[in-house]
Design an enzyme around this catalytic site. Structure first.
Site, short mmCIF file in Angstrom:
data_model
loop_
_atom_site.label_atom_id
_atom_site.label_comp_id
_atom_site.label_asym_id
_atom_site.label_seq_id
_atom_site.Cartn_x
_atom_site.Cartn_y
_atom_site.Cartn_z
N SER A 1 0.92 -1.05 0.09
CA SER A 1 0.11 -0.03 -0.05
C SER A 1 0.89 0.97 -0.07
O SER A 1 2.09 1.12 0.12
CB SER A 1 -0.86 -0.05 1.20
N LYS A 2 0.09 2.36 0.08
CA LYS A 2 0.87 3.54 -0.08
C LYS A 2 2.01 3.89 1.04
O LYS A 2 3.07 4.29 0.91
CB LYS A 2 -0.07 4.81 -0.06
N ARG A 3 1.69 3.27 2.32
CA ARG A 3 2.58 3.40 3.11
C ARG A 3 3.77 3.03 3.30
O ARG A 3 4.71 3.03 3.95
CB ARG A 3 1.92 2.84 4.72
N HIS A 4 4.15 1.81 2.20
CA HIS A 4 5.33 1.16 1.88
C HIS A 4 6.09 1.88 0.98
O HIS A 4 7.10 1.64 0.64
CB HIS A 4 4.89 -0.35 1.36
N GLY A 5 5.39 3.23 0.51
CA GLY A 5 6.54 4.01 -0.31
C GLY A 5 5.72 3.95 -1.73
O GLY A 5 4.52 4.06 -1.94
#
Length: 471
Positions: free
Chosen positions: A237-241
């Protein structure tokens, strides 16, 4: 039989790397078997679909070089066709109207969950007359008995009991056809022979097969690709980059590096790591895709990207590097030849963004020294060799400002002062570049040019003298 695959994203956001891998697998399967690859935009979600998302998908596909043979087709342009099919199902008794209010359905769901039953519509309106003039939905009359067997090309045989499946809504109250109906009609009309998609669609597959059979259509082969996880084991997801394909482009990755990385996420061919697109087409086998989820490894992607930057045509890298230099406020036309910069620096950068950053010193003075490098190399002991270098370099004519001559000057100063070469070259490098890493000192000075080199040596000498004065 001509193989026909499709990539069918929903334009409710960017083209993410999971979708890009699905598109790649579909593309490779079609190309390997001499088939056709179709792009379909599934934009029936009118509230969430946007033109910006469509453009992002098309832009991402173009950047990756995944050329489609047909399309893009848009589901919103095919509503008449879907409604005709729904009317056909109604006429044959294979679909029915349902006017159950939301409150009843919510209560039914709560009761089923409380009883630890799988939530599903109870079929109340199967035998209930519904006024066509009143608000209602259309439901597909799913078979009440029997089993749907799917011989998945990746996961093997899967069986689904029809008694566990729902009577799907195929047309909403507002008259819009739903996903499961639209995708079935499209796959049938477009002659799709192989559906390669994410395993989050597994539960849709038996329902879609039942609709296809009700319509008397050929059922395609299915291959459900496992999801991609982040390095922490959670769904990517976005939180992984960066997860958007276009974001990887903007961060300085090459399309061939991202494709090479994605094809290896869950598939392998022996110990081979580097694959050209032609090799992927020749070697890719959907049956060899791993059933387990694959974890995204940014370090591995960086390694691949560095390989491709280093081995690509320097002219192409120079062309791609220009906008990244522009993002730093640098006009590469004002300074050293960009092609020479790329040849000197390509092996040192993992991304084009990093390549631009480590090459900025060629085009403009840096603001600050790397603290550790300055502390180690711009000490009082470096004043004499830097002053000697400054004198020697100042005497060089511009036409003599080239690697061979510059290397000779550095060596001569080291010999005259009876110093190890590193005691001369490293202070000079930090003075000119601002840090302790750069190409060979002769190449570095050539790229920076005489005027800037002398100016930066003067700055370094001032820095050293100020340190001496301070104590």
């Amino acid at each position: 039989m001509t193989v026909r695959t499709r990539f069918a994203p929903s334009p409710t956001g960017y083209l993410h790397v999971g979708g890009a891998r699905t598109a790649l697998f579909s593309y490779l399967f079609a190309r390997r078997h001499g088939g056709r690859f179709i792009l379909r935009i599934e934009d029936t979600d009118l509230e969430r679909s946007t033109a910006e998302s469509v453009n992002a998908i098309l832009e991402g596909m173009a950047w990756l070089g995944l050329d489609y043979d047909e399309g893009p087709f848009y589901q919103t342009q095919r509503f008449d066709r879907y409604n005709a099919v729904i009317d056909e199902l109604l006429a044959k008794g294979l679909a029915y109207r349902c006017d159950c209010p939301k409150e009843r359905l919510d209560t039914l769901r709560e009761e089923q969950m409380a009883a630890k039953l799988k939530p599903r519509y109870d079929g109340r309106c199967r035998s209930h007359e519904v006024d066509p003039g009143q608000p209602h939905v259309i439901r597909f009359r799913n078979p009440e008995s029997g089993v749907v067997v799917v011989d998945d090309l990746i996961r093997g045989r899967m069986s689904f009991d029809n008694a566990e499946l729902d009577d799907l809504i195929i047309r909403r109250t507002d008259g819009a056809p739903t996903y499961n109906l639209s995708v079935v009609v499209d796959d049938a009309d477009m002659g799709i022979t192989h559906v390669i998609r994410g395993d989050d669609h597994i539960n849709n597959t038996p329902r879609q097969i039942n609709i296809l059979r009700a319509l008397g259509k050929e059922v395609p082969r299915y291959a459900h690709v496992p999801m991609i996880l982040g390095e922490d084991g959670a769904r990517l997801s976005k939180r992984h980059g960066a997860v958007s394909v276009v974001a990887y482009r903007d961060q300085g990755y090459l399309p061939e590096a991202l494709l090479n990385y994605l094809v290896r996420l869950g598939w392998s061919h022996g110990d081979q790591e580097i694959f050209s697109l032609d090799e992927m087409v020749a070697l890719f086998d959907i049956g060899q895709v791993n059933k387990a989820a694959a974890a995204f490894d940014t370090d591995k992607l960086d390694w691949l990207n560095q390989h491709y930057i280093q081995h690509a045509d320097p002219k192409r890298i120079a062309h791609l590097l220009r906008p990244h230099l522009g993002d730093l406020g640098i006009d590469p036309a004002e300074g050293a030849d960009l092609l020479a910069v790329v040849k000197a620096q390509a092996a040192r950068a993992k991304t084009l963004v990093e390549l631009a950053r480590i090459s900025a010193f060629v085009y403009r003075d840096f603001e600050d020294y790397d603290e550790a490098a300055a502390k180690k190399h711009l000490r009082p002991a470096a004043e004499e060799p830097l002053a000697s270098l400054r004198t020697e370099l100042d005497m060089l004519a511009l036409e003599d400002w080239e690697p061979g001559t510059l290397e000779h000057v550095v060596h001569r100063v080291a010999e005259e002062l009876d110093l190890n070469l590193g005691k001369v070259a490293q202070p000079l490098r930090v003075a000119v570049v601002g840090r302790a890493a750069s190409p060979g000192i002769d190449i570095t000075l050539t790229l920076v040019g005489k005027e800037a080199t002398l100016r930066r040596i003067d700055r370094a000498l001032d820095h050293i003298r100020r340190l001496r004065a301070e104590g």
